[in-house]
Scaffold this motif. Structure first.
Motif, PDB file in Angstrom:
ATOM      1  N   PRO A  14       0.803  -1.232   0.000  1.00 43.63           N
ATOM      2  CA  PRO A  14       0.000   0.000   0.000  1.00 43.63           C
ATOM      3  C   PRO A  14       0.837   1.285   0.000  1.00 43.63           C
ATOM      4  CG  PRO A  14      -1.019  -1.607   1.433  1.00 43.63           C
ATOM      5  CD  PRO A  14       0.317  -2.188   1.004  1.00 43.63           C
ATOM      6  N   ASN A  15       1.929   1.324   0.734  1.00 44.33           N
ATOM      7  CA  ASN A  15       2.784   2.512   0.742  1.00 44.33           C
ATOM      8  C   ASN A  15       3.410   2.731  -0.632  1.00 44.33           C
ATOM      9  OD1 ASN A  15       2.267   3.100   3.428  1.00 44.33           O
ATOM     10  ND2 ASN A  15       4.050   1.961   4.158  1.00 44.33           N
ATOM     11  N   GLN A  16       3.848   1.653  -1.265  1.00 43.43           N
ATOM     12  CA  GLN A  16       4.444   1.752  -2.599  1.00 43.43           C
ATOM     13  C   GLN A  16       3.398   2.198  -3.619  1.00 43.43           C
ATOM     14  OE1 GLN A  16       5.911  -2.295  -2.672  1.00 43.43           O
ATOM     15  NE2 GLN A  16       8.038  -1.563  -2.725  1.00 43.43           N
ATOM     16  N   GLN A  17       2.175   1.681  -3.494  1.00 42.39           N
ATOM     17  CA  GLN A  17       1.107   2.083  -4.410  1.00 42.39           C
ATOM     18  C   GLN A  17       0.830   3.579  -4.296  1.00 42.39           C
ATOM     19  OE1 GLN A  17      -2.345  -0.374  -3.725  1.00 42.39           O
ATOM     20  NE2 GLN A  17      -1.247  -2.255  -4.247  1.00 42.39           N
ATOM     21  N   HIS A  18       0.777   4.073  -3.072  1.00 40.41           N
ATOM     22  CA  HIS A  18       0.548   5.502  -2.856  1.00 40.41           C
ATOM     23  C   HIS A  18       1.693   6.324  -3.449  1.00 40.41           C
ATOM     24  CE1 HIS A  18      -0.800   9.166  -0.947  1.00 40.41           C
ATOM     25  NE2 HIS A  18       0.423   9.336  -0.456  1.00 40.41           N
ATOM     26  N   ARG A  19       2.910   5.906  -3.192  1.00 34.14           N
ATOM     27  CA  ARG A  19       4.074   6.635  -3.710  1.00 34.14           C
ATOM     28  C   ARG A  19       4.106   6.588  -5.234  1.00 34.14           C
ATOM     29  NH1 ARG A  19       6.796  10.908  -3.948  1.00 34.14           N
ATOM     30  NH2 ARG A  19       8.969  10.648  -4.505  1.00 34.14           N
TER      31      ARG A  19
END
Length: 100
Positions: A14-19
């Motif tokens: 999820p953090n990578q998707q947001h970034r």
């Protein structure tokens, strides 16, 4: 082994998707020119440190969700920076559908 032509956004946490989405929005605004060729695209950007760092981060994420793409970054001190995405015709069509 032939890789499937399918972007797997789920390969990113999820953090990578947001970034990834943040970076993609930034890069869409910064692009100077897009060139299409038979098996892909080249995106031309200003030769600025921030842009190069952002492109490098995008490549690191993109290779996780779209391993079927060939990604290259051409950097010369006296020229704009060029990001090239290439692959099969099916790979090109898949990236077009994502709005790249």
């Amino acid at each position: 082994m032939k890789l499937p032509i399918a972007c797997n956004f789920g390969a990113l946490n999820p953090n990578q998707q947001h970034r990834y989405k943040e970076i993609q929005n930034h890069l869409k605004k910064a692009v100077l020119r897009t060139d299409e060729f038979s098996d892909g695209y080249s995106f031309v950007y200003p030769n600025e440190d921030e842009v190069i760092v952002t492109l490098t981060e995008w490549i690191l994420l993109e290779r996780l969700c779209c391993p079927f793409l060939n990604l290259s970054l051409n950097i010369r001190s006296d020229q704009p920076v060029t990001l090239t995405l290439s692959g099969s015709e099916a790979a090109k069509k898949g990236k077009e559908e994502l709005g790249l």
